[in-house]
Design an enzyme around this catalytic site. Structure first.
Site, PDB file in Angstrom:
ATOM      1  N   THR A 120      14.750  11.058 124.905  1.00 18.92           N
ATOM      2  CA  THR A 120      14.964  11.416 126.309  1.00 18.92           C
ATOM      3  C   THR A 120      13.878  10.863 127.233  1.00 18.92           C
ATOM      4  O   THR A 120      12.696  10.879 126.903  1.00 18.92           O
ATOM      5  CB  THR A 120      15.040  12.955 126.449  1.00 18.92           C
ATOM      6  OG1 THR A 120      16.053  13.428 125.566  1.00 18.92           O
ATOM      7  CG2 THR A 120      15.362  13.376 127.864  1.00 18.92           C
ATOM      8  N   GLU A 121      14.342  10.372 128.387  1.00 20.89           N
ATOM      9  CA  GLU A 121      13.440   9.891 129.448  1.00 20.89           C
ATOM     10  C   GLU A 121      13.955  10.430 130.780  1.00 20.89           C
ATOM     11  O   GLU A 121      15.059  10.985 130.852  1.00 20.89           O
ATOM     12  CB  GLU A 121      13.446   8.367 129.488  1.00 20.89           C
ATOM     13  CG  GLU A 121      12.983   7.736 128.194  1.00 20.89           C
ATOM     14  CD  GLU A 121      13.000   6.211 128.243  1.00 20.89           C
ATOM     15  OE1 GLU A 121      13.376   5.649 129.304  1.00 20.89           O
ATOM     16  OE2 GLU A 121      12.641   5.605 127.235  1.00 20.89           O
ATOM     17  N   SER A 126      21.758  12.347 128.361  1.00 22.04           N
ATOM     18  CA  SER A 126      22.978  12.260 127.536  1.00 22.04           C
ATOM     19  C   SER A 126      23.311  10.807 127.211  1.00 22.04           C
ATOM     20  O   SER A 126      23.871  10.510 126.154  1.00 22.04           O
ATOM     21  CB  SER A 126      24.161  12.890 128.273  1.00 22.04           C
ATOM     22  OG  SER A 126      23.880  14.237 128.565  1.00 22.04           O
ATOM     23  N   GLU A 357      19.773  18.092 121.693  1.00 25.13           N
ATOM     24  CA  GLU A 357      20.497  17.358 120.627  1.00 25.13           C
ATOM     25  C   GLU A 357      21.980  17.202 121.000  1.00 25.13           C
ATOM     26  O   GLU A 357      22.868  17.316 120.152  1.00 25.13           O
ATOM     27  CB  GLU A 357      20.269  18.029 119.272  1.00 25.13           C
ATOM     28  CG  GLU A 357      18.785  18.042 118.930  1.00 25.13           C
ATOM     29  CD  GLU A 357      18.455  17.983 117.471  1.00 25.13           C
ATOM     30  OE1 GLU A 357      19.342  17.698 116.663  1.00 25.13           O
ATOM     31  OE2 GLU A 357      17.269  18.200 117.154  1.00 25.13           O
ATOM     32  N   THR A 359      24.317  17.948 124.763  1.00 22.92           N
ATOM     33  CA  THR A 359      24.803  19.142 125.475  1.00 22.92           C
ATOM     34  C   THR A 359      26.183  19.539 124.926  1.00 22.92           C
ATOM     35  O   THR A 359      26.823  18.750 124.213  1.00 22.92           O
ATOM     36  CB  THR A 359      24.951  18.842 126.982  1.00 22.92           C
ATOM     37  OG1 THR A 359      25.934  17.793 127.126  1.00 22.92           O
ATOM     38  CG2 THR A 359      23.635  18.405 127.618  1.00 22.92           C
ATOM     39  N   GLU A 361      28.818  19.622 126.562  1.00 24.15           N
ATOM     40  CA  GLU A 361      29.794  18.651 127.091  1.00 24.15           C
ATOM     41  C   GLU A 361      29.828  17.408 126.184  1.00 24.15           C
ATOM     42  O   GLU A 361      30.905  16.859 125.904  1.00 24.15           O
ATOM     43  CB  GLU A 361      29.426  18.242 128.529  1.00 24.15           C
ATOM     44  CG  GLU A 361      29.583  19.357 129.573  1.00 24.15           C
ATOM     45  CD  GLU A 361      28.468  20.390 129.542  1.00 24.15           C
ATOM     46  OE1 GLU A 361      27.424  20.160 128.879  1.00 24.15           O
ATOM     47  OE2 GLU A 361      28.622  21.444 130.186  1.00 24.15           O
TER      48      GLU A 361
HETATM   49  C1  LIG Z   1      13.340  22.557 125.187  1.00 27.34           C
HETATM   50  C2  LIG Z   1      13.857  21.168 125.092  1.00 27.34           C
HETATM   51  C3  LIG Z   1      13.529  20.394 123.996  1.00 27.34           C
HETATM   52  C4  LIG Z   1      13.998  19.081 123.892  1.00 27.34           C
HETATM   53  N1  LIG Z   1      13.606  18.311 122.829  1.00 27.34           N
HETATM   54  C5  LIG Z   1      13.933  16.985 122.811  1.00 27.34           C
HETATM   55  C6  LIG Z   1      13.411  16.120 121.796  1.00 27.34           C
HETATM   56  O1  LIG Z   1      12.695  16.544 120.892  1.00 27.34           O
HETATM   57  N2  LIG Z   1      13.705  14.807 121.865  1.00 27.34           N
HETATM   58  C7  LIG Z   1      14.500  14.280 122.838  1.00 27.34           C
HETATM   59  O2  LIG Z   1      14.723  13.074 122.836  1.00 27.34           O
HETATM   60  N3  LIG Z   1      15.015  15.081 123.813  1.00 27.34           N
HETATM   61  C8  LIG Z   1      14.744  16.412 123.820  1.00 27.34           C
HETATM   62  N4  LIG Z   1      15.227  17.228 124.803  1.00 27.34           N
HETATM   63  C9  LIG Z   1      16.068  16.651 125.837  1.00 27.34           C
HETATM   64  C10 LIG Z   1      17.539  17.002 125.676  1.00 27.34           C
HETATM   65  O3  LIG Z   1      18.064  16.404 124.511  1.00 27.34           O
HETATM   66  C11 LIG Z   1      18.261  16.567 126.969  1.00 27.34           C
HETATM   67  O4  LIG Z   1      17.854  17.475 127.979  1.00 27.34           O
HETATM   68  C12 LIG Z   1      19.756  16.556 126.805  1.00 27.34           C
HETATM   69  O5  LIG Z   1      20.173  15.521 125.935  1.00 27.34           O
HETATM   70  C13 LIG Z   1      20.479  16.364 128.154  1.00 27.34           C
HETATM   71  O6  LIG Z   1      19.939  15.328 128.881  1.00 27.34           O
HETATM   72  P1  LIG Z   1      19.505  15.563 130.407  1.00 27.34           P
HETATM   73  O7  LIG Z   1      18.650  16.768 130.449  1.00 27.34           O
HETATM   74  O8  LIG Z   1      18.974  14.310 130.949  1.00 27.34           O
HETATM   75  O9  LIG Z   1      20.857  15.948 131.136  1.00 27.34           O
HETATM   76  P2  LIG Z   1      21.961  14.915 131.702  1.00 27.34           P
HETATM   77  O10 LIG Z   1      22.321  13.924 130.663  1.00 27.34           O
HETATM   78  O11 LIG Z   1      21.501  14.417 133.028  1.00 27.34           O
HETATM   79  O12 LIG Z   1      23.192  15.899 131.916  1.00 27.34           O
HETATM   80  C14 LIG Z   1      23.302  16.779 133.024  1.00 27.34           C
HETATM   81  C15 LIG Z   1      24.662  17.460 132.924  1.00 27.34           C
HETATM   82  O13 LIG Z   1      25.714  16.456 132.974  1.00 27.34           O
HETATM   83  C16 LIG Z   1      26.517  16.580 131.820  1.00 27.34           C
HETATM   84  N5  LIG Z   1      26.991  15.261 131.389  1.00 27.34           N
HETATM   85  C17 LIG Z   1      26.260  14.137 131.191  1.00 27.34           C
HETATM   86  N6  LIG Z   1      27.053  13.144 130.775  1.00 27.34           N
HETATM   87  C18 LIG Z   1      28.311  13.643 130.687  1.00 27.34           C
HETATM   88  C19 LIG Z   1      29.581  13.110 130.300  1.00 27.34           C
HETATM   89  N7  LIG Z   1      29.733  11.843 129.900  1.00 27.34           N
HETATM   90  N8  LIG Z   1      30.666  13.925 130.348  1.00 27.34           N
HETATM   91  C20 LIG Z   1      30.532  15.234 130.737  1.00 27.34           C
HETATM   92  N9  LIG Z   1      29.368  15.787 131.127  1.00 27.34           N
HETATM   93  C21 LIG Z   1      28.264  15.010 131.078  1.00 27.34           C
HETATM   94  C22 LIG Z   1      25.622  17.215 130.752  1.00 27.34           C
HETATM   95  O14 LIG Z   1      26.382  17.803 129.720  1.00 27.34           O
HETATM   96  C23 LIG Z   1      24.842  18.211 131.596  1.00 27.34           C
HETATM   97  O15 LIG Z   1      25.615  19.362 131.811  1.00 27.34           O
HETATM   98  C24 LIG Z   1      14.823  18.559 124.912  1.00 27.34           C
HETATM   99  C25 LIG Z   1      15.178  19.353 126.006  1.00 27.34           C
HETATM  100  C26 LIG Z   1      14.706  20.637 126.107  1.00 27.34           C
HETATM  101  C27 LIG Z   1      15.071  21.454 127.310  1.00 27.34           C
END
Ligand SMILES: Cc1cc2nc3c(=O)[nH]c(=O)nc-3n(C[C@H](O)[C@H](O)[C@H](O)COP(=O)(O)OP(=O)(O)OC[C@H]3O[C@@H](n4cnc5c(N)ncnc54)[C@H](O)[C@@H]3O)c2cc1C
Length: 376
Positions: A120-121, A126, A357, A359, A361
């Site tokens: 994640t960045e 996602s 890991e 969402t 969705e």
């Molecule tokens: C406590 C914690 C620990 C974490 N640990 C790790 C880790 O160890 N390593 C790592 O790499 N990441 C980690 N993460 C990050 C986590 O995996 C991401 O937050 C997650 O994958 C979602 O990415 P985002 O937050 O950028 O949300 P976004 O991708 O911006 O999504 C925002 C919303 O849009 C929805 N959305 C996005 N794309 C679609 C689509 N195509 N169709 C429908 N809906 C969609 C999502 O479901 C969500 O509801 C962690 C996050 C937290 C909070």
């Protein structure tokens, strides 16, 4: 029988070692090194690592039971162990060369080096293909620049799997994975995140500023980064489903206990049919989640495809964790909203199981793709 013994052993450990501190380490956002030392000796960090490299190499159901029982008492530590074993060590086990396995897996199995998975960045969540961290090949290795965010175990990791984009000549950009060691020049840990739940896990940003990594630390074939990420996440979702199930089970048991103790209208509240209905729904959903989870584990152990089933287990168990912790808080009434009671922590810890890991969705995308391709 074997699985019953695993459950009892981990339950006894969790209740004795994590139970007395779970509230305090959540409140203070403290990583409990003393308990981690004991867990290292008991091979919790080698659960999924082959015996050849010092691991315990347990089957997937034993693994899920272990994560469930740890998370039932302290979800932050369940998170540490599952991320380390699945998305931390698994990519090295599945995609590493023999030399890489011999070098990196023994210190991971002993817990001397805790693993982190860094996809994640700021602009890549996602959509894993949006990674902007970049790696450039130089004479004796690679130079990596970029920032990773929300890294579980970030503040304490010994090895960080960094996903970075590369370009060679006029070709299309591709993603590679690099094993970055904490002492490497140019690698640093950012602030620990101030989170809603999972507060005892040091989730943080990681910075790579001209970080020099030798050729030997590049994992898999050039361009296999996305494949490695998706493979790791299939296994990772078993761990997160188990974690969610543990949180749900902990909240459920707390709700049963409280409902028998709490008297209103001169009766225990467990004698009211509405409360009984809540408990019945919780019990049924937890059992259904457990069956979905163990099915995914069994398929994995039989070396059959299990990605869709793991996504189903993760989707369902995380939503059960949220419904169950909500109802458990409701059964506790006003006291459940107080930090004095464990259900308040369970409620906060449950939410993120629907986010990381993949969402909910994204799980639905994974499942619907499989369903649609099976019914053409
Ligand atoms: C406590 C914690 C620990 C974490 N640990 C790790 C880790 O160890 N390593 C790592 O790499 N990441 C980690 N993460 C990050 C986590 O995996 C991401 O937050 C997650 O994958 C979602 O990415 P985002 O937050 O950028 O949300 P976004 O991708 O911006 O999504 C925002 C919303 O849009 C929805 N959305 C996005 N794309 C679609 C689509 N195509 N169709 C429908 N809906 C969609 C999502 O479901 C969500 O509801 C962690 C996050 C937290 C909070």
């Amino acid at each position: 029988m074997k699985h019953k013994l695993v459950r009892k052993t981990v339950r006894d450990f969790s209740e004795a070692e994590l139970g007395p501190i779970a509230h305090e380490i959540d409140r203070d956002a403290r990583f409990p090194w003393q308990v981690i030392e004991k867990m290292r000796v008991l091979n919790y960090f080698g659960l999924q690592i082959p015996r050849k490299y010092g691991g315990a190499e347990v089957d997937s159901i034993s693994y899920a039971i272990t994560i469930e029982e740890l998370s039932k008492v302290c979800a932050s530590i369940g998170l540490c162990v599952t991320v380390h074993n699945s998305v931390g060590a698994q990519p090295i086990k599945s995609f590493g060369t023999e030399k890489q396995k011999e070098c990196f897996l023994p210190p991971m199995a002993s817990g001397e080096r805790i693993g982190a998975f860094c996809l994640t960045e700021a602009n890549a969540g996602s959509d894993a293909s949006g990674v902007e961290t970049n790696a450039v090949e130089v004479e004796d290795g690679y130079i990596i620049n970029g920032t990773k965010i929300f890294v579980t175990n970030g503040g304490i990791c010994g090895y960080a799997l960094i996903f970075a984009t590369m370009t060679t000549g006029a070709g299309k950009p591709f993603t590679n994975v690099f094993i970055v060691e904490k002492e490497m020049a140019g690698f640093s840990v950012g602030e620990i995140e101030d989170l809603c739940g999972m507060r005892a896990n040091p989730v943080s940003s990681l910075f790579l500023e001209d970080c020099k990594v030798p050729f030997d630390n590049c994992l898999g074939q050039p361009g296999s980064g996305i494949k490695i990420a998706l493979t790791a996440l299939d296994s990772g979702r078993i761990g997160i489903a188990a974690q969610a199930l543990g949180i749900a089970q902990g909240a459920f048991e707390a709700a049963i206990k409280y409902s028998k103790e709490r008297q209103q209208f001169k009766k225990p509240i467990s004698s009211f049919q509405t409360i009984q209905n809540y408990l019945a729904d919780m019990a049924t959903e937890i059992d259904a989640g457990r069956l979905l989870l163990y099915r995914a584990c069994a398929l994995k152990d039989e070396n059959k495809p299990f990605g869709t089933e793991a996504a189903m287990a993760k989707l369902y168990c995380s939503s059960v964790a949220n419904r169950t912790t909500n109802l458990a808080m409701q059964i506790h009434g006003g006291y459940g909203y107080s930090k004095e009671y464990d259900v308040e922590r369970y409620f906060r810890d449950a939410k993120v199981t629907e986010i990381y890991e993949g969402t909910s969705e994204v799980q639905r995308l994974v499942i619907s793709r499989a369903v649609l391709s099976q019914h053409t």
